[in-house]
Design an enzyme around this catalytic site. Sequence first.
Site, PDB file in Angstrom:
ATOM      1  CG  HIS A 127       9.738   1.932   7.078  1.00 38.02           C
ATOM      2  ND1 HIS A 127       8.874   1.717   8.127  1.00 38.02           N
ATOM      3  CD2 HIS A 127      10.958   1.532   7.518  1.00 38.02           C
ATOM      4  CE1 HIS A 127       9.543   1.207   9.152  1.00 38.02           C
ATOM      5  NE2 HIS A 127      10.815   1.080   8.802  1.00 38.02           N
ATOM      6  CG  ASP A 204       8.533   8.013   6.209  1.00 33.68           C
ATOM      7  OD1 ASP A 204       9.342   8.574   6.970  1.00 33.68           O
ATOM      8  OD2 ASP A 204       8.446   6.776   6.095  1.00 33.68           O
ATOM      9  CD  GLN A 207      16.333   6.389   7.089  1.00 32.97           C
ATOM     10  OE1 GLN A 207      17.397   6.968   7.330  1.00 32.97           O
ATOM     11  NE2 GLN A 207      15.957   5.303   7.735  1.00 32.97           N
ATOM     12  CE  LYS A 230      14.462   5.924  11.366  1.00 28.43           C
ATOM     13  NZ  LYS A 230      14.953   4.567  11.566  1.00 28.43           N
ATOM     14  CB  CYS A 367      10.543  -2.022   8.138  1.00 25.85           C
ATOM     15  SG  CYS A 367      11.083  -2.546   9.763  1.00 25.85           S
TER      16      CYS A 367
HETATM   17  N1  C6P Z   1      13.716   2.659   9.412  1.00 25.30           N
HETATM   18  C1  C6P Z   1      15.682   1.272   9.201  1.00 25.30           C
HETATM   19  O1  C6P Z   1      16.583   0.566   9.653  1.00 25.30           O
HETATM   20  P1  C6P Z   1      10.568   4.712  13.519  1.00 25.30           P
HETATM   21  O2  C6P Z   1      10.874   3.261  13.785  1.00 25.30           O
HETATM   22  O3  C6P Z   1       9.117   5.001  13.755  1.00 25.30           O
HETATM   23  O4  C6P Z   1      11.489   5.642  14.205  1.00 25.30           O
HETATM   24  O5  C6P Z   1      10.848   4.948  11.964  1.00 25.30           O
HETATM   25  C2  C6P Z   1      10.120   4.242  11.013  1.00 25.30           C
HETATM   26  C3  C6P Z   1      10.582   4.550   9.645  1.00 25.30           C
HETATM   27  C4  C6P Z   1       9.726   5.182   8.765  1.00 25.30           C
HETATM   28  N2  C6P Z   1      10.104   5.516   7.536  1.00 25.30           N
HETATM   29  C5  C6P Z   1      11.331   5.254   7.074  1.00 25.30           C
HETATM   30  C6  C6P Z   1      11.719   5.687   5.693  1.00 25.30           C
HETATM   31  C7  C6P Z   1      12.248   4.603   7.907  1.00 25.30           C
HETATM   32  O6  C6P Z   1      13.474   4.350   7.440  1.00 25.30           O
HETATM   33  C8  C6P Z   1      11.861   4.224   9.204  1.00 25.30           C
HETATM   34  C9  C6P Z   1      12.793   3.463  10.087  1.00 25.30           C
HETATM   35  C10 C6P Z   1      14.728   1.932  10.150  1.00 25.30           C
HETATM   36  O7  C6P Z   1      15.565   1.461   7.986  1.00 25.30           O
HETATM   37  C11 C6P Z   1      14.156   0.955  11.125  1.00 25.30           C
HETATM   38  S1  C6P Z   1      13.137  -0.252  10.359  1.00 25.30           S
END
Ligand code: C6P
Length: 410
Positions: A127, A204, A207, A230, A367
């Site tokens: 991401h 990271d 998910q 999430k 993203c």
């Molecule tokens: N992915 C998706 O729709 P934040 O925005 O900081 O809470 O999370 C960022 C992020 C980082 N790593 C991974 C693997 C992610 O999936 C995400 C967030 C969302 O897939 C929003 S783009």
Amino acid sequence: MQSTKTIFDSETIRKDFPILRRKVHGKQLIYFDNAATSQKPKQVIDAMDFYYRNYNANIHRSIHQLGEEATAKYEEAHEKVAGFIHADSYENIVFTKNTTESLNLLAYSLTDGLKKGDEIVISQMEHHSNFVPWQQLAKQRNLKLKFIEIDGEGNLDEESIKNNITKNTKIVSLTHVSNVLGTINDVEEIAKISHENGALFVVDGAQSVPHLPVDVKKIDADFYCFSGHKMLGPTGIGVLYGKKELLERMQPFLYGGEMIREVTFDDTKFNDLPWKFEAGTMNIGEGIGLGAAIDYLKNVGMKQIQNKDIKLVQYAMDKIKGIKGTTTYGPKERGAVVSFNIAGVHAHDVSQILDSDGIAIRAGHHCCMPLMSILKVPATARASFYLYNTEEEIDKFIGALGKVKKIFAI
Ligand code: C6P
């Protein structure tokens, strides 16, 4: 909510989520955009409401009853997070805004000792949050950014892991579960390879923490990042887990109130962990909300949630694959996301037509623009599931995909 330790009853669970009762365009909402953000149970909404109505106060400052109560609950939330991911203590748990901020904190603070030519390893499936901070750090400090390749199935290529992580590697930062492919990476094995080469291993977990049991010590992650929103919690609260000795050695990312022990005209002594990294007034209500979300997830059971995810995602994959002209991306064994395309239809159109039936999915690059270039598509449609979703909802979604094909006459 009744205890669901032994019975995973979707209908009982669904009653806890007020938003699932609403209609969209006159149709019952079907929410399949959980990888973007999850919905919130009333237990989380109530915990935050109760804080604001009954003991709203700043923390770690005020010697009055409300301040004491708010501080105790906010600190307790750190304890709950620590327990949830099997960290040693609250000292390992820094609250941030989200995964993105946790990863940026690392990219700003892990710079000691980095010299020209040192290498950072990420992968092609990252991401942007686990991509851009390292890319920019590499540019600023003349470091080399290397990418573990993905194989035809969407798994990390084993040879590429071994070829890229070498004695020159200082930091390896990888996603545990891909938000596009659903791939579940063997982070335990890659932690081992990273450490054998003297590199730090960052995960990271945006998910993974919401969807499967995570044990940061078993993985032997040096740092592990995730977002509250999430995992049934509110927006505005995220987590950076770090090994204590590493957090102690690191320079704070933000300076100001709360993160200090003593300030003189000449110098500053920083606060103890984790407060050293929590500068200024934090998102107190959101931290408390995250604590309530963890209580909820623990009550249902993470293994139960993972099993339900697997059932839903396999059910959806089989059905989507049965529709002529569709392509799905990623391996068979996966987390709770299915990315797909229908030949001749842009993913945005798929999403819009589904929305008219009350079905919320996401379409776009998610993203992950570099990954899209590897998949050779501008975008995918993506359905992502969570504990309150059902096979009946998937059946309706599959029916709506039939409607997409009809509209486009394919
Ligand atoms: N992915 C998706 O729709 P934040 O925005 O900081 O809470 O999370 C960022 C992020 C980082 N790593 C991974 C693997 C992610 O999936 C995400 C967030 C969302 O897939 C929003 S783009």
